[in-house]
Design a protein around this motif. Structure first.
Motif, PDB file in Angstrom:
ATOM      1  N   ASP A   1       2.993  -1.285   4.278  1.00  0.00           N
ATOM      2  CA  ASP A   1       3.031  -0.077   3.771  1.00  0.00           C
ATOM      3  C   ASP A   1       4.168  -0.307   2.814  1.00  0.00           C
ATOM      4  O   ASP A   1       5.160  -0.745   3.209  1.00  0.00           O
ATOM      5  CB  ASP A   1       3.232   1.226   4.560  1.00  0.00           C
ATOM      6  CG  ASP A   1       2.073   1.619   5.306  1.00  0.00           C
ATOM      7  OD1 ASP A   1       0.935   1.443   4.606  1.00  0.00           O
ATOM      8  OD2 ASP A   1       2.129   2.026   6.345  1.00  0.00           O
TER       9      ASP A   1
ATOM     10  N   PRO B   1      -8.696   2.661   2.682  1.00  0.00           N
ATOM     11  CA  PRO B   1      -7.861   3.686   3.465  1.00  0.00           C
ATOM     12  C   PRO B   1      -7.832   3.158   5.141  1.00  0.00           C
ATOM     13  O   PRO B   1      -8.994   3.053   5.598  1.00  0.00           O
ATOM     14  CB  PRO B   1      -8.337   4.947   3.404  1.00  0.00           C
ATOM     15  CG  PRO B   1      -9.047   4.789   2.037  1.00  0.00           C
ATOM     16  CD  PRO B   1      -9.462   3.382   1.704  1.00  0.00           C
TER      17      PRO B   1
ATOM     18  N   HIS C   1       1.317   5.173   0.125  1.00  0.00           N
ATOM     19  CA  HIS C   1       0.701   6.376   0.309  1.00  0.00           C
ATOM     20  C   HIS C   1       1.306   7.328   1.052  1.00  0.00           C
ATOM     21  O   HIS C   1       1.926   7.101   2.036  1.00  0.00           O
ATOM     22  CB  HIS C   1      -0.710   5.898   1.363  1.00  0.00           C
ATOM     23  CG  HIS C   1      -1.331   7.141   1.913  1.00  0.00           C
ATOM     24  ND1 HIS C   1      -2.104   8.050   1.105  1.00  0.00           N
ATOM     25  CD2 HIS C   1      -1.516   7.520   3.219  1.00  0.00           C
ATOM     26  CE1 HIS C   1      -2.562   9.062   1.769  1.00  0.00           C
ATOM     27  NE2 HIS C   1      -2.197   8.899   3.171  1.00  0.00           N
TER      28      HIS C   1
ATOM     29  N   SER D   1      -8.815  13.963   4.628  1.00  0.00           N
ATOM     30  CA  SER D   1      -7.769  12.890   4.669  1.00  0.00           C
ATOM     31  C   SER D   1      -7.718  12.275   6.068  1.00  0.00           C
ATOM     32  O   SER D   1      -7.526  13.083   6.772  1.00  0.00           O
ATOM     33  CB  SER D   1      -6.424  13.515   4.039  1.00  0.00           C
ATOM     34  OG  SER D   1      -5.417  12.580   4.452  1.00  0.00           O
TER      35      SER D   1
ATOM     36  N   HIS E   1       0.690  -1.168  -0.035  1.00  0.00           N
ATOM     37  CA  HIS E   1      -0.070   0.062   0.096  1.00  0.00           C
ATOM     38  C   HIS E   1       0.794   1.288  -0.128  1.00  0.00           C
ATOM     39  O   HIS E   1       1.723   1.458   0.835  1.00  0.00           O
ATOM     40  CB  HIS E   1      -0.960  -0.045   1.322  1.00  0.00           C
ATOM     41  CG  HIS E   1      -1.731   1.029   1.440  1.00  0.00           C
ATOM     42  ND1 HIS E   1      -2.583   1.781   0.605  1.00  0.00           N
ATOM     43  CD2 HIS E   1      -1.679   2.263   2.633  1.00  0.00           C
ATOM     44  CE1 HIS E   1      -3.252   2.794   0.833  1.00  0.00           C
ATOM     45  NE2 HIS E   1      -2.562   3.122   2.174  1.00  0.00           N
TER      46      HIS E   1
ATOM     47  N   HIS F   1      -7.561   9.505   0.508  1.00  0.00           N
ATOM     48  CA  HIS F   1      -7.474   8.617   1.670  1.00  0.00           C
ATOM     49  C   HIS F   1      -8.009   9.127   2.876  1.00  0.00           C
ATOM     50  O   HIS F   1      -7.440   9.263   3.999  1.00  0.00           O
ATOM     51  CB  HIS F   1      -5.713   8.587   1.873  1.00  0.00           C
ATOM     52  CG  HIS F   1      -5.505   7.080   2.555  1.00  0.00           C
ATOM     53  ND1 HIS F   1      -5.053   7.195   3.882  1.00  0.00           N
ATOM     54  CD2 HIS F   1      -5.241   6.221   2.125  1.00  0.00           C
ATOM     55  CE1 HIS F   1      -4.723   5.921   4.167  1.00  0.00           C
ATOM     56  NE2 HIS F   1      -4.742   5.391   3.053  1.00  0.00           N
TER      57      HIS F   1
ATOM     58  N   THR G   1      -2.324   5.086  -3.760  1.00  0.00           N
ATOM     59  CA  THR G   1      -3.598   6.019  -3.448  1.00  0.00           C
ATOM     60  C   THR G   1      -3.516   7.070  -4.530  1.00  0.00           C
ATOM     61  O   THR G   1      -2.473   7.607  -4.737  1.00  0.00           O
ATOM     62  CB  THR G   1      -3.626   6.612  -1.859  1.00  0.00           C
ATOM     63  OG1 THR G   1      -2.288   6.904  -1.595  1.00  0.00           O
ATOM     64  CG2 THR G   1      -3.579   5.448  -0.995  1.00  0.00           C
TER      65      THR G   1
END
Length: 490
Positions: free
Chosen positions: A322, A182, A15, A428, A13, A146, A64
């Motif tokens: 992540d 998210p 972001h 966010s 992921h 996000h 994202t």
């Protein structure tokens, strides 16, 4: 592979909050450039090299929309090129004091510059399109900017998701069928919104499935599948308390040579102060990578064999992280990742994407999911707790202002589009996370309230028929990430 031990899915992921045009370290574009240089470039280089050897379905990658916008942004592309050049110059400047480290950093910076100049000068989208088109990875989408979707009003939640999926379609050429929700945030009923948007699979944290993560699960009465992070496997790499990156032989992230900004030390020990840490030794780190990759492959294989015996059928394990862990936080992460992806098939484990797991029929019985996230307590406390009560109230105000100002219209209104952009940025999830974790909390509140102020300013001037003032004010603001936001869809 006639009879694999089971199936392994790696999900990454990627972001960062919208940082472009928001200054330098400690909280501005430096975050972006560090992650770009040390994680995104090397991780996708691993995928490209393995794909060139014929490997397919290596991993599932979520980028994202707000990060994808930055990785394609001309301002950021110029800034990244300059940053890489600065990295090389910093390495050269350190040579008289730290010759071994300077040589190592010279090679790393030169390699990164080569990758960027040969493959990335037109942004990330061409790189991702090429790898997805070759079948090397599956790309996930997600809501714009996000947000923590469970706490959004239904209309705003739908708008945020549609904006994000539209952005992915424009950049990547196809509409994603899966998303990394998210913060793995979920509220009962969200699966119906996913189904309406064409989303067929999403990620949740393992406890939301009571740890039963060995198969994808249809949610409720829908045909939308929830994949659960297998924490028994995922935490072997990185957990709130331990994991491979903390080993004594890996590079220490927090110790700096301040004149150059380079990182000269190895972890040495968790309680060892920076000034007493030993110099970084690439050979020791390489040996640690080989050891920990072998350990992880063994853990995955044994986990899958145990699940197969328990279920009486082939099983699945999903390890999700992540992307920034691999290279940014954990310097040796990309090398470890390559070693694992090469070794798993030789150990009798099938490596594939979430899409591949569905095609293989690794689907269980329907499940009802509770409200959940992957944050502290696996509930919503990080984004709804007392420390962020002011941000919760702010988000409610922003959403009401947005819905009140964006009336149905037949023609595009760029002012209302900008209002919607600022609202999405204010919503966010990063701002509440940074406050709850006391990580640049002042900056987070400044950003959240700054975007909210713009929402209320535009909304007030729209409703009081002072459009020209609002347009004039808008010209002094930094560019927003999404030029294609269409407020008419709200």
């Amino acid at each position: 592979m006639s009879d694999p031990a089971g199936t392994f899915c790696l999900v990454l992921h990627s972001h960062l909050p919208w940082l472009a045009h928001h200054g330098r370290w400690p909280v501005g574009e430096e975050w972006l450039y560090q992650s770009w240089a040390h994680a995104y470039l090397p991780v996708l280089d691993v995928v490209e090299r393995l794909a060139a050897e014929g490997h397919r379905d290596l991993l599932t990658l979520g980028v994202t929309p707000v990060l994808a916008a930055q990785l394609d942004d001309p301002h950021c592309l110029r800034g990244m090129h300059e940053w890489l050049g600065g990295w090389l110059l910093r390495a050269h400047g350190a040579a008289p004091r730290l010759p071994d480290l300077a040589t190592y950093e010279h090679r790393a910076a030169t390699a990164a510059l080569g990758l960027f100049e040969s493959r990335w000068r037109h942004g990330a989208s061409p790189v991702l399109r090429r790898l997805a088109g070759a079948g090397a990875l599956e790309l996930l989408g997600g809501p714009a900017t996000h947000p923590f979707a469970p706490m959004l009003l239904p209309e705003v939640r739908t708008f945020a998701l549609e904006t994000g999926l539209t952005d992915a379609t424009i950049r990547l050429g196809t509409r994603p069928a899966g998303i990394w929700a998210p913060e793995c945030g979920y509220a009962p009923g969200m699966e119906h919104g996913y189904a309406s948007a064409g989303v067929r699979r999403f990620l949740v944290d393992g406890p939301a499935l009571r740890g039963e993560t060995a198969l994808a699960r249809p949610v409720g009465s829908s045909d939308v599948l929830a994949f659960g992070r297998d924490l028994e496997v995922t935490y072997r790499v990185w957990s709130p308390r331990s994991g491979y990156p903390g080993d004594r032989d890996y590079r220490d992230f927090h110790t700096f040579d301040h004149p150059s900004g380079l990182k000269p030390a190895r972890v040495t020990g968790r309680s060892v102060p920076p000034e007493k840490k030993h110099p970084y030794d690439p050979e020791r780190a390489t040996a640690a990578v080989a050891r920990d990759a072998a350990d992880f492959v063994s853990v995955v294989r044994e986990r899958l064999l145990g699940l197969r015996e328990q279920l009486g059928r082939p099983a699945l394990t999903v390890a999700a992280f992540d992307t920034e862990l691999f290279g940014h936080w954990w310097h040796e992460g990309p090398a470890w990742l390559e070693a694992v992806l090469r070794a798993l098939p030789d150990a009798g484990v099938r490596v594939t994407t979430l899409r591949g797991a569905v095609a293989a029929g690794l689907i269980g019985e329907p499940v009802e999911l509770p409200p959940s996230s992957w944050g502290s307590g696996k509930d919503w406390r990080v984004w709804a707790g007392e420390p962020v009560a002011d941000l919760v109230a702010l988000n409610e105000r922003v959403q009401k202002a947005l819905l009140g100002a964006v009336a149905p219209a037949r023609t595009r209104d760029l002012l209302r589009d900008r209002l919607a952009q600022e609202a999405l940025l204010a919503l966010s999830s990063d701002w509440a996370f940074m406050v709850s974790k006391d990580s640049a909390a002042g900056y987070a509140r400044e950003r959240a309230f700054g975007h909210a102020d713009r929402v209320e300013e535009i909304a007030g001037r729209l409703t009081s028929d002072r459009r020209s003032q609002a347009v004039h004010r808008m010209t002094s603001w930094p560019p927003a990430p999404f030029g294609h936001v269409d407020a008419r869809t709200l």
